[in-house]
Structures are given as structure tokens and as C-alpha cells.
Design a protein around this motif. Structure first.
Motif, short mmCIF file in Angstrom:
data_model
loop_
_atom_site.label_atom_id
_atom_site.label_comp_id
_atom_site.label_asym_id
_atom_site.label_seq_id
_atom_site.Cartn_x
_atom_site.Cartn_y
_atom_site.Cartn_z
N ALA A 17 0.87 -1.63 0.18
CA ALA A 17 0.55 0.11 0.32
C ALA A 17 1.20 1.16 -0.14
CB ALA A 17 -0.35 -0.18 1.18
N ILE A 18 1.99 1.69 0.61
CA ILE A 18 3.47 2.18 0.87
C ILE A 18 3.99 2.31 -0.46
CG2 ILE A 18 5.12 3.23 2.25
CD1 ILE A 18 4.37 1.89 4.42
N LYS A 19 3.85 1.36 -0.70
CA LYS A 19 4.85 1.34 -2.23
C LYS A 19 3.74 2.01 -3.29
CE LYS A 19 8.20 -2.09 -1.47
NZ LYS A 19 8.31 -3.51 -2.36
N LEU A 22 3.61 5.78 -2.85
CA LEU A 22 5.64 6.45 -3.61
C LEU A 22 4.89 6.32 -4.64
CD1 LEU A 22 7.26 4.91 -1.07
CD2 LEU A 22 6.28 6.89 -0.59
N ASN A 23 4.80 5.70 -5.43
CA ASN A 23 4.71 5.55 -6.64
C ASN A 23 3.91 6.42 -7.42
OD1 ASN A 23 6.44 3.27 -6.86
ND2 ASN A 23 4.85 2.02 -7.35
N ASP A 29 3.84 14.14 -9.16
CA ASP A 29 4.61 15.42 -8.97
C ASP A 29 6.26 16.06 -9.89
OD1 ASP A 29 5.31 17.24 -7.44
OD2 ASP A 29 6.09 16.19 -5.21
N ALA A 30 5.42 16.69 -10.59
CA ALA A 30 6.26 17.18 -11.92
C ALA A 30 7.64 18.02 -10.87
CB ALA A 30 5.91 17.95 -12.50
N GLU A 31 7.15 18.82 -9.48
CA GLU A 31 8.52 19.33 -8.83
C GLU A 31 9.10 18.15 -8.60
OE1 GLU A 31 6.78 21.86 -6.18
OE2 GLU A 31 5.45 22.94 -7.39
N ASN A 32 9.15 16.45 -8.31
CA ASN A 32 10.16 15.75 -7.56
C ASN A 32 11.47 15.81 -8.03
OD1 ASN A 32 10.77 12.39 -6.65
ND2 ASN A 32 10.04 14.07 -5.17
N THR A 36 14.46 12.37 -4.23
CA THR A 36 14.02 11.18 -3.82
C THR A 36 12.74 11.58 -2.71
OG1 THR A 36 16.05 10.97 -2.69
CG2 THR A 36 14.90 10.26 -1.33
N ILE A 37 11.74 11.00 -2.16
CA ILE A 37 10.30 11.35 -1.77
C ILE A 37 10.55 11.61 0.10
CG2 ILE A 37 8.08 10.42 -1.39
CD1 ILE A 37 7.97 9.00 -3.13
N LYS A 38 10.21 12.91 -0.02
CA LYS A 38 9.74 13.65 0.89
C LYS A 38 9.50 13.25 2.80
CE LYS A 38 13.30 17.06 0.57
NZ LYS A 38 13.76 18.49 0.33
#
Length: 217
Positions: A17-19, A22-23, A29-32, A36-38
Motif C-alpha cells: 500500500a505504501i509503495k 510512493l509510486n 509530482d512534476a516538482e519531484n 527522493t520522496i520526502k
């Protein structure tokens, strides 16, 4: 909308579920820009040694994300940590005493800020108490043994979904007559989730990991 409802964060289905969340962050998120996801962390109650926070840091590290912002709501509350938290891609709501957690969030005036965080595209990942706080109210907390020791009278919560959530509900418990009677008293749709089960909500899709039991009012 990007939400995850976990019973036990260390279970295989919780990781799935977390993955999925995150995916989705990486995809939307274009800004990412592939960075690394914060993740930010809100403690349900004081954790002086940060034992649970550090365990959660390791979990996210294994999943390729960076948990580096810690917010405590009681004696250790810092406005600077709150500001940093709201700049994260996702917020992790920890497990613990559901009534105490909600009371502290209300006392700090954080429910509207967290709702706006989701409206702005932020993800929220809730574990046990944290997952229940994402729903319309925390009345389901009694099903997993929580008691309202802080005499909280207003149980309304984040209201990010239209169902209630109850963690740690085993298959054996679901078969007990008195428990079935408790469940039947709820007037809203209720997801009863065992430790190795989880949900993700992405936009208007509800994704089940494992086989959580739905009680339809």
C-alpha cells in the motif's frame, strides 16, 4: 488524493500500500523530478527516544523514501517542524492512542492544515490510530480496544474518505457474536482490517491489499 490506511506497517500488504502511494507521488509530482520522496512524521504522543520514529525511518528508507521531519504535538511542539512537515510530499500519521492523538491535533488546530495539505496534492499514510484519524470520525477506535481516557467529546476527524476504519481486527474476532453486534451499531460503512491487510485510496479508487472485511451500514 493519495491515502494509505495501514493496520501494521511492517506487514507485506502494508508495504504494498505504501509503495502504491510512493509510486503515485513519483508519477504525479512534476516538482519531484525523480528525486527522493520526502516524508514527514506526526507522533501520536511523546516519543522521547524517538524509537518509533527511527523504526519508521528505516521502513521508508527500504522503500526508497526519506523520512526526515519529526513533529511532536505536546510538550515538544515546534512551529518550524510544522512548516517543514507541510513542505513534504507525504505525511505519516503514527499509531498509538487514537483519542489522545486526535485531541492533540485539535488542540494545535492542525486538522484544517492537514485537509488543505491533501487538497494541495499531498499524500497521507496512516497507521492504526493515524489511519482512523483520516476518516470522518474515530468512533471505530473502540473496536480495537481504545478507550477515551482524555474525555474527548468531539470525535470528528479529517474526513478524507466516506468510510470508517478499524485496525487489528482478526478473522477470529469477526466471528464473535458480541463483536458482530458492536459492528452492527455503526451507521457508516466500516472497513475492518487485520494486521496483514491495508487500503490505498488514489483519486476515486479504493485499492485493497489482502482481504479487509467491509461492513455495510
Amino acid at each position: 488524493m493519495k491515502l494509505a490506511f495501514l493496520s501494521d506497517p511492517n506487514s507485506e500488504n502494508a508495504h504494498k500500500a505504501i509503495k502504491s502511494i510512493l509510486n503515485e507521488i513519483i508519477t504525479t509530482d512534476a516538482e519531484n523530478n525523480g528525486g527522493t520522496i520526502k516524508i514527514g512524521y506526526i507522533a501520536s504522543q511523546p516519543d522521547p527516544t524517538r524509537e518509533y520514529y527511527q523504526q519508521t525511518q528505516l521502513l521508508y528508507k527500504r522503500l526508497g523514501a526519506d523520512l526526515s521531519v519529526y513533529l511532536e504535538l505536546e510538550s515538544g511542539f515546534l512551529q518550524s517542524s510544522l512548516m517543514a512537515l507541510l513542505e513534504c510530499d507525504a505525511i505519516h500519521l503514527s499509531g498509538g492512542d487514537t483519542f489522545r492523538f486526535l485531541a492533540a491535533l485539535k488542540q494545535k488546530g492542525l486538522l484544517p492544515l492537514l485537509r488543505q495539505f491533501v487538497v494541495n496534492g499531498g499524500a497521507v499514510i496512516g497507521v492504526s490510530a493515524g489511519a482512523m484519524i483520516m476518516t470522518p470520525n474515530i468512533s471505530s477506535a473502540v473496536l480495537c480496544g481504545d478507550s477515551n481516557h482524555c474525555d474527548l467529546t468531539d470525535l470528528t476527524a479529517l474526513n478524507l474518505v466516506d468510510f470508517l476504519f478499524a485496525p487489528h481486527i482478526s478473522a477470529q474476532l469477526l466471528q464473535k457474536g458480541d463483536f458482530k453486534q458492536q459492528v452492527s451499531s455503526f451507521s457508516q460503512q466500516l472497513c475492518l482490517c487485520a494486521d496483514n491487510e491495508a487500503l490505498a485510496v488514489i483519486d476515486n479508487r479504493v485499492l485493497s491489499y489482502g482481504q479487509p472485511h467491509w461492513a455495510i451500514a
